[in-house]
Design an enzyme around this catalytic site. Sequence first.
Site, mmCIF file in Angstrom:
data_model
loop_
_atom_site.group_PDB
_atom_site.id
_atom_site.type_symbol
_atom_site.label_atom_id
_atom_site.label_comp_id
_atom_site.label_asym_id
_atom_site.label_seq_id
_atom_site.Cartn_x
_atom_site.Cartn_y
_atom_site.Cartn_z
ATOM 1 N N GLU A 57 0.824 -1.209 0.000
ATOM 2 C CA GLU A 57 0.000 0.000 0.000
ATOM 3 C C GLU A 57 0.859 1.260 0.000
ATOM 4 O O GLU A 57 0.528 2.240 -0.674
ATOM 5 C CB GLU A 57 -0.939 0.004 1.219
ATOM 6 C CG GLU A 57 -2.069 -1.012 1.150
ATOM 7 C CD GLU A 57 -3.010 -0.766 -0.016
ATOM 8 O OE1 GLU A 57 -3.280 0.411 -0.321
ATOM 9 O OE2 GLU A 57 -3.483 -1.742 -0.618
ATOM 10 N N CYS A 212 -12.245 2.272 -15.000
ATOM 11 C CA CYS A 212 -12.581 3.685 -14.856
ATOM 12 C C CYS A 212 -11.298 4.523 -14.819
ATOM 13 O O CYS A 212 -11.019 5.248 -13.869
ATOM 14 C CB CYS A 212 -13.401 3.898 -13.580
ATOM 15 S SG CYS A 212 -14.229 5.506 -13.508
ATOM 16 N N CYS A 219 -16.171 1.970 -20.309
ATOM 17 C CA CYS A 219 -17.526 2.031 -19.751
ATOM 18 C C CYS A 219 -18.394 0.813 -20.087
ATOM 19 O O CYS A 219 -19.162 0.350 -19.228
ATOM 20 C CB CYS A 219 -18.219 3.309 -20.205
ATOM 21 S SG CYS A 219 -17.381 4.817 -19.639
ATOM 22 N N CYS A 222 -18.047 -1.861 -17.496
ATOM 23 C CA CYS A 222 -18.136 -1.461 -16.091
ATOM 24 C C CYS A 222 -19.435 -1.931 -15.451
ATOM 25 O O CYS A 222 -20.521 -1.723 -16.012
ATOM 26 C CB CYS A 222 -18.030 0.063 -15.982
ATOM 27 S SG CYS A 222 -18.118 0.667 -14.276
ATOM 28 N N CYS A 228 -24.157 5.226 -13.628
ATOM 29 C CA CYS A 228 -23.095 6.224 -13.733
ATOM 30 C C CYS A 228 -23.598 7.512 -14.380
ATOM 31 O O CYS A 228 -23.974 7.539 -15.560
ATOM 32 C CB CYS A 228 -21.914 5.671 -14.519
ATOM 33 S SG CYS A 228 -20.536 6.832 -14.664
#
Length: 391
Positions: A57, A212, A219, A222, A228
């Site tokens: 991370e 995205c 799209c 997605c 959206c």
Amino acid sequence: MKRRISVAGATSATYASNPAYIDPTFSAAVIEWQQQHGRHALPWQLSRAAYRVWLSEIMLQQTQVAAVIPYYQRFLERFPTVHDLAAAPSEDVMAHWAGLGYYTRARNLHQCAKQVVELYQGEFPSDPRLLQELPGIGRSTAAAIAAFSYGTVAAILDGNVKRVFTRVFGIAGYPGIKTIEDDLWLRAQALLPASGIESYTQGLMDLGATLCTRSSPSCPRCPLQERCVAYKEARTAELPTRKPKKEQKEKSAIMLVLRHEQQILLERRPETGIWGGLLSLPELDGMQVGVHAADVWDARQDAILSQASTFGDVAECTALPAFEHVFTHFRLHVQPVQVRLSCVYPLVAEQRYVWSSPAQMKQAGLPAPVKNLLLALDSEAAQQELTFGSA
């Protein structure tokens, strides 16, 4: 077995205060998509050990996955546990980070490891609030570590998630503005699932990283397309709103490549500032940006010779081709000057300086542009020797 923990402050009462944001079908769609199409074979996904999750991370902050993977693997080989990292010399840590950029992360990483060993006997806490108290761990990173390692229900809001949220919910305005960021955090908390936090958290990250994306989002693939706002209103190119541009500052510096026989003098930089804690070349303040190398030499000759002569007898000076390096907030113009010393003086009580051979430089923690310069000079010198020997 993982313990599932709900974090205080992220209770159903919190969500109820924002009823407009609650939508269980949102998290369900993300979880289902991640389990079928998300990323499952990244190196740090092979273990849920908090040390490995934390390391990944931190490395992934402002850095692409492809760039992180080799550094992550080399780091684990050298520092397989948090105890190993905490006990390592800072020079060793910086050397293994060199080239990954944003060096404050490496310094915080080392300090964090020491605190985890000292305060928690090497076990990262599962409470995001305690994780946030450690160096280099912000709210979103703390939530990700806790979710992936312990199943703690906590909200993340990194750059990828901000992009997904601003598009899906049609939120205009730069996400770094406090009022907008606060609203995004409320949504992030309200949308948390009752179960499946690991898949949900990874799914949000995967959506932002693979579908995205900032430009040319996918799209049609997605799982959030139908809800959206940006897709429906053809606003994916304008959302999220870009950060207002500031005029980029420009700085300049003269770097001294001090040579004696086959060695080059390196200087340990201060812990704070650019390239903090790394070895680099001794510097002088530069000239006005855009000044020709010959003019730099004419104007700063006395200063260059004065500084170089503190290390030995100067035999020859040569201005090398200038180069630029772009940082997040400014552009650095560098004029390297190669100085050959016929003899060197002892570096009495000057621990920040070290003479290094080409072989040592390859393994040293050097800023990428400095290492590239020195390796190019070494390659050029070797080629010249080869040409001379075959003549």
